[in-house]
Design a protein around this motif. Structure first.
Motif, PDB file in Angstrom:
ATOM      1  N   LEU A   1       0.777   8.955  -7.386  1.00  0.00           N
ATOM      2  CA  LEU A   1       1.333   8.071  -6.360  1.00  0.00           C
ATOM      3  C   LEU A   1       2.500   8.722  -5.648  1.00  0.00           C
ATOM      4  O   LEU A   1       3.372   9.345  -6.256  1.00  0.00           O
ATOM      5  N   LEU A   2       2.516   8.535  -4.339  1.00  0.00           N
ATOM      6  CA  LEU A   2       3.568   9.077  -3.479  1.00  0.00           C
ATOM      7  C   LEU A   2       4.404   7.932  -2.915  1.00  0.00           C
ATOM      8  O   LEU A   2       3.953   6.785  -2.872  1.00  0.00           O
ATOM      9  N   LYS A   3       5.592   8.253  -2.475  1.00  0.00           N
ATOM     10  CA  LYS A   3       6.497   7.184  -2.029  1.00  0.00           C
ATOM     11  C   LYS A   3       6.415   6.939  -0.526  1.00  0.00           C
ATOM     12  O   LYS A   3       7.368   6.438   0.075  1.00  0.00           O
TER      13      LYS A   3
ATOM     14  N   PRO B   1       0.834  -1.215   0.000  1.00  0.00           N
ATOM     15  CA  PRO B   1       0.000   0.000   0.000  1.00  0.00           C
ATOM     16  C   PRO B   1       0.865   1.260   0.000  1.00  0.00           C
ATOM     17  O   PRO B   1       1.896   1.327   0.666  1.00  0.00           O
ATOM     18  N   VAL B   2       0.449   2.239  -0.794  1.00  0.00           N
ATOM     19  CA  VAL B   2       1.144   3.531  -0.822  1.00  0.00           C
ATOM     20  C   VAL B   2       0.094   4.644  -0.756  1.00  0.00           C
ATOM     21  O   VAL B   2      -1.079   4.425  -1.055  1.00  0.00           O
ATOM     22  N   LEU B   3       0.534   5.825  -0.365  1.00  0.00           N
ATOM     23  CA  LEU B   3      -0.337   6.997  -0.389  1.00  0.00           C
ATOM     24  C   LEU B   3      -0.499   7.486  -1.815  1.00  0.00           C
ATOM     25  O   LEU B   3       0.437   7.412  -2.626  1.00  0.00           O
ATOM     26  N   ALA B   4      -1.669   8.003  -2.123  1.00  0.00           N
ATOM     27  CA  ALA B   4      -1.912   8.598  -3.437  1.00  0.00           C
ATOM     28  C   ALA B   4      -2.745   9.862  -3.259  1.00  0.00           C
ATOM     29  O   ALA B   4      -3.622   9.939  -2.389  1.00  0.00           O
ATOM     30  N   ALA B   5      -2.457  10.851  -4.096  1.00  0.00           N
ATOM     31  CA  ALA B   5      -3.227  12.099  -4.097  1.00  0.00           C
ATOM     32  C   ALA B   5      -4.261  12.007  -5.203  1.00  0.00           C
ATOM     33  O   ALA B   5      -3.919  11.956  -6.390  1.00  0.00           O
ATOM     34  N   GLN B   6      -5.541  11.940  -4.813  1.00  0.00           N
ATOM     35  CA  GLN B   6      -6.622  11.815  -5.786  1.00  0.00           C
ATOM     36  C   GLN B   6      -7.077  13.197  -6.216  1.00  0.00           C
ATOM     37  O   GLN B   6      -7.495  14.017  -5.400  1.00  0.00           O
ATOM     38  N   VAL B   7      -6.982  13.431  -7.539  1.00  0.00           N
ATOM     39  CA  VAL B   7      -7.353  14.735  -8.097  1.00  0.00           C
ATOM     40  C   VAL B   7      -8.056  14.523  -9.423  1.00  0.00           C
ATOM     41  O   VAL B   7      -7.956  13.461 -10.034  1.00  0.00           O
ATOM     42  N   PRO B   8      -8.783  15.555  -9.921  1.00  0.00           N
ATOM     43  CA  PRO B   8      -9.338  15.459 -11.270  1.00  0.00           C
ATOM     44  C   PRO B   8      -8.214  15.267 -12.297  1.00  0.00           C
ATOM     45  O   PRO B   8      -7.067  15.689 -12.077  1.00  0.00           O
ATOM     46  N   ALA B   9      -8.548  14.666 -13.420  1.00  0.00           N
ATOM     47  CA  ALA B   9      -7.538  14.328 -14.414  1.00  0.00           C
ATOM     48  C   ALA B   9      -6.726  15.540 -14.849  1.00  0.00           C
ATOM     49  O   ALA B   9      -5.509  15.444 -15.050  1.00  0.00           O
TER      50      ALA B   9
ATOM     51  N   LEU C   1       6.334  18.793  -4.415  1.00  0.00           N
ATOM     52  CA  LEU C   1       6.158  17.341  -4.416  1.00  0.00           C
ATOM     53  C   LEU C   1       7.332  16.596  -5.047  1.00  0.00           C
ATOM     54  O   LEU C   1       7.308  15.370  -5.157  1.00  0.00           O
ATOM     55  N   LYS C   2       8.357  17.349  -5.468  1.00  0.00           N
ATOM     56  CA  LYS C   2       9.446  16.737  -6.222  1.00  0.00           C
ATOM     57  C   LYS C   2      10.055  15.541  -5.505  1.00  0.00           C
ATOM     58  O   LYS C   2      10.378  14.519  -6.125  1.00  0.00           O
ATOM     59  N   ARG C   3      10.210  15.652  -4.184  1.00  0.00           N
ATOM     60  CA  ARG C   3      10.858  14.583  -3.433  1.00  0.00           C
ATOM     61  C   ARG C   3       9.865  13.618  -2.796  1.00  0.00           C
ATOM     62  O   ARG C   3      10.265  12.751  -2.011  1.00  0.00           O
ATOM     63  N   SER C   4       8.605  13.771  -3.134  1.00  0.00           N
ATOM     64  CA  SER C   4       7.582  12.914  -2.521  1.00  0.00           C
ATOM     65  C   SER C   4       6.929  11.962  -3.505  1.00  0.00           C
ATOM     66  O   SER C   4       6.225  11.032  -3.096  1.00  0.00           O
ATOM     67  N   LEU C   5       7.140  12.181  -4.810  1.00  0.00           N
ATOM     68  CA  LEU C   5       6.542  11.299  -5.809  1.00  0.00           C
ATOM     69  C   LEU C   5       7.214   9.929  -5.785  1.00  0.00           C
ATOM     70  O   LEU C   5       8.398   9.805  -5.485  1.00  0.00           O
ATOM     71  N   ILE C   6       6.447   8.922  -6.107  1.00  0.00           N
ATOM     72  CA  ILE C   6       6.981   7.557  -6.084  1.00  0.00           C
ATOM     73  C   ILE C   6       8.095   7.414  -7.121  1.00  0.00           C
ATOM     74  O   ILE C   6       8.053   8.024  -8.195  1.00  0.00           O
ATOM     75  N   ASP C   7       9.123   6.652  -6.767  1.00  0.00           N
ATOM     76  CA  ASP C   7      10.228   6.453  -7.690  1.00  0.00           C
ATOM     77  C   ASP C   7      10.613   4.964  -7.764  1.00  0.00           C
ATOM     78  O   ASP C   7      11.779   4.591  -7.701  1.00  0.00           O
ATOM     79  N   VAL C   8       9.604   4.138  -7.890  1.00  0.00           N
ATOM     80  CA  VAL C   8       9.806   2.686  -7.998  1.00  0.00           C
ATOM     81  C   VAL C   8       9.963   2.320  -9.472  1.00  0.00           C
ATOM     82  O   VAL C   8       9.159   2.735 -10.314  1.00  0.00           O
ATOM     83  N   ALA C   9      11.007   1.567  -9.772  1.00  0.00           N
ATOM     84  CA  ALA C   9      11.261   1.161 -11.162  1.00  0.00           C
ATOM     85  C   ALA C   9      10.048   0.440 -11.745  1.00  0.00           C
ATOM     86  O   ALA C   9       9.416  -0.393 -11.088  1.00  0.00           O
ATOM     87  N   LYS C  10       9.746   0.792 -12.989  1.00  0.00           N
ATOM     88  CA  LYS C  10       8.668   0.160 -13.766  1.00  0.00           C
ATOM     89  C   LYS C  10       7.269   0.434 -13.205  1.00  0.00           C
ATOM     90  O   LYS C  10       6.307  -0.259 -13.535  1.00  0.00           O
ATOM     91  N   VAL C  11       7.140   1.441 -12.329  1.00  0.00           N
ATOM     92  CA  VAL C  11       5.832   1.838 -11.787  1.00  0.00           C
ATOM     93  C   VAL C  11       5.548   3.266 -12.227  1.00  0.00           C
ATOM     94  O   VAL C  11       6.350   4.169 -11.980  1.00  0.00           O
ATOM     95  N   LYS C  12       4.434   3.477 -12.908  1.00  0.00           N
ATOM     96  CA  LYS C  12       4.065   4.814 -13.362  1.00  0.00           C
ATOM     97  C   LYS C  12       3.640   5.678 -12.185  1.00  0.00           C
ATOM     98  O   LYS C  12       3.101   5.189 -11.199  1.00  0.00           O
TER      99      LYS C  12
ATOM    100  N   GLU D   1      -7.244  14.774  -2.359  1.00  0.00           N
ATOM    101  CA  GLU D   1      -7.647  13.860  -1.291  1.00  0.00           C
ATOM    102  C   GLU D   1      -6.601  12.759  -1.169  1.00  0.00           C
ATOM    103  O   GLU D   1      -6.242  12.108  -2.161  1.00  0.00           O
ATOM    104  N   LEU D   2      -6.081  12.535   0.023  1.00  0.00           N
ATOM    105  CA  LEU D   2      -5.098  11.481   0.240  1.00  0.00           C
ATOM    106  C   LEU D   2      -5.813  10.165   0.489  1.00  0.00           C
ATOM    107  O   LEU D   2      -6.654  10.052   1.400  1.00  0.00           O
ATOM    108  N   VAL D   3      -5.501   9.169  -0.359  1.00  0.00           N
ATOM    109  CA  VAL D   3      -6.135   7.851  -0.256  1.00  0.00           C
ATOM    110  C   VAL D   3      -5.035   6.789  -0.292  1.00  0.00           C
ATOM    111  O   VAL D   3      -3.883   7.053  -0.624  1.00  0.00           O
ATOM    112  N   SER D   4      -5.410   5.586   0.072  1.00  0.00           N
ATOM    113  CA  SER D   4      -4.476   4.460   0.007  1.00  0.00           C
ATOM    114  C   SER D   4      -4.655   3.733  -1.324  1.00  0.00           C
ATOM    115  O   SER D   4      -5.780   3.551  -1.805  1.00  0.00           O
ATOM    116  N   HIS D   5      -3.517   3.352  -1.928  1.00  0.00           N
ATOM    117  CA  HIS D   5      -3.547   2.649  -3.218  1.00  0.00           C
ATOM    118  C   HIS D   5      -2.606   1.451  -3.141  1.00  0.00           C
ATOM    119  O   HIS D   5      -1.485   1.562  -2.635  1.00  0.00           O
ATOM    120  N   GLU D   6      -3.074   0.326  -3.611  1.00  0.00           N
ATOM    121  CA  GLU D   6      -2.263  -0.889  -3.546  1.00  0.00           C
ATOM    122  C   GLU D   6      -1.472  -1.090  -4.834  1.00  0.00           C
ATOM    123  O   GLU D   6      -2.035  -1.050  -5.939  1.00  0.00           O
TER     124      GLU D   6
END
Length: 448
Positions: A78-80, A34-42, A54-65, A101-106
């Protein structure tokens, strides 16, 4: 990436992980994090991705958008981090200002996510991790491994992993012993995939088809093939003593050279002939299947008695074709057929030097059945001989001395001052491969 996510993305290591009764258990590699995600309009997703806060808070996992689809056409940036408390204050403040809105994303990671090395290290016991096989040689659709004895209990699992992780591979084999047969082929066993050993390999803008079990092919020599072919002029006649399936002969013919190509192995000769046809160079290459010494002794007479095709004519434009038809310019005439050998290639590094004695007296009247070839070959027009060989000497100066002594012993004559020694590659910790190139001394060729 936060320390928590990093730890969760490290596969357990130790005896038996990912194995069930000696068989690969792909389900064991599945992880859900599970990771944190910021839910926003497209339309706001791009704003978040570019925000300095947010530069240092975005997820940086290889092969994950960084962006996933949320409910009702929303986007999840997605946040890290896994917990809101871990977010830096400036990031949290910015997200609130954007009404995110901060939500949980798997995030789901399965067997396909992990690299070959990661999976192999996971299934091996700790004492075998340091020297774990990490690569293979690819020949067409075949992956060729050379596993050390301690990894043989895991050979089929390792083969399956290599097969799974490389979409272009359909067959995985393991070498069983060193090259010791007359034709330089080695025994192999199938580890995984299809028992299909006939491959098609591309090199130097040519395609080579062959049965990998029956002929010698080394993909690591492609640079050496290219280097030597670059030395040939398009009007040269080349004699390839140990041609194999044609890695020198066929690209040379594509360049415009005429080639006498020989190999003692019937399977190599079969595929050499096939590759000549498939690469459409039959006009310029003549295949032979005989002993290397016999081929050398006969090559000069063959070229003299039955010269090979002239240099191919240059392509002419449509306008030039019209001028030729209109009689406004002459049609290009073919040059003379080629009867003087300019180069010998001897790519049999284990024993090629031993064949150099075949050049003794090769142009003498005794060997040419009375033909006088002295007008065709003189001190400045003798063929260059390119001989591949191994040496145990690791220092270049000592390697040259070793190679020169062995060449002189077989020729019965020292090679000339223009002799060059080109390092090709390291074959083993105490074994180097070289190519020694020299002009055939007239005293050797015309001697008794």
């Amino acid at each position: 990436m936060s320390e928590g996510i990093s730890k969760q993305l490290v596969l357990p290591k130790g005896r038996g992980f990912g194995l069930k009764d000696g068989v690969l258990d792909k389900d064991a590699f599945r992880k859900v994090i599970p990771v944190l995600a910021a839910q926003v309009p497209a339309e706001k997703a791009g704003i978040l991705l570019k925000a300095p806060a947010l530069k240092r808070s975005l997820i940086d996992v290889a092969k994950v958008k960084s962006v996933a689809r949320g409910p009702n056409q929303d986007r999840l940036v997605l946040l890290k981090f896994t917990n809101e408390a871990d977010l830096p204050p400036e990031a949290l403040s910015f997200l609130h200002s954007e009404s995110a809105e901060l939500v949980s994303h798997e995030l789901s990671f399965d067997y396909d996510y992990w690299s070959t090395d990661e999976v192999i290290h996971a299934i091996l016991p700790e004492e075998l991790e340091a020297g774990a096989p990490s690569g293979f040689a690819a020949v067409g659709h075949i992956a060729h491994l050379n596993l050390r004895p301690e990894y043989l209990p895991y050979k089929h699992v390792i083969g399956q992993i290599v097969l799974d992780k490389n979409p272009t591979i359909r067959t995985v084999v393991n070498k069983l012993d060193n090259i010791s047969t007359q034709f330089r082929v080695f025994s192999m066993e199938l580890l995984a995939g299809e028992p299909d050993f006939v491959v098609t390999q591309s090199e130097n803008d040519c395609r080579f088809t062959f049965d990998f079990r029956e002929v010698y092919w080394n993909s690591r020599l492609h640079t050496e093939h290219e280097r030597l072919i670059h030395k040939f002029d398009k009007d040269d006649l080349v004699a390839d003593v140990f041609a194999g399936v044609g890695p020198f002969a066929i690209p040379a013919a594509k360049k415009g050279c005429a080639v006498l190509a020989n190999d003692l192995n019937p399977s190599s000769h079969k595929y050499l002939t096939l590759n000549i046809a498939e690469n459409r160079v039959g006009t310029f290459v003549r295949p032979f299947c005989e002993d290397g010494r016999e081929f050398i002794r006969r090559a000069f007479n063959r070229a003299w008695d039955d010269p090979l095709a002239p240099v191919p004519l240059p392509k002419i434009s449509r306008s030039e074709q019209k001028e030729i038809r209109a009689g406004q310019r002459p049609a290009p005439a073919p040059g003379p057929r080629r009867n003087r050998i300019g180069h010998f290639v001897m790519n049999l590094p284990d024993t090629a030097i031993l064949f150099l004695d075949a050049f003794r007296g090769v142009l003498s009247r005794a060997n040419t059945d009375g033909r006088d070839l002295s007008g065709l070959y003189d001190e400045n027009s003798m063929p260059m001989v390119h001989t591949h060989c191994f040496t145990r000497e690791l220092e270049p100066e000592k390697a040259e001395v070793d190679i020169r002594q062995r060449v002189e012993e077989k020729l019965g004559h020292p090679p000339g001052e223009d002799t060059t020694y080109h390092w090709v590659r390291s074959v083993a910790p105490q074994k180097e491969m070289y190519c020694v190139s020299f002009r055939l001394p007239p005293g050797v060729a015309f001697g008794s």
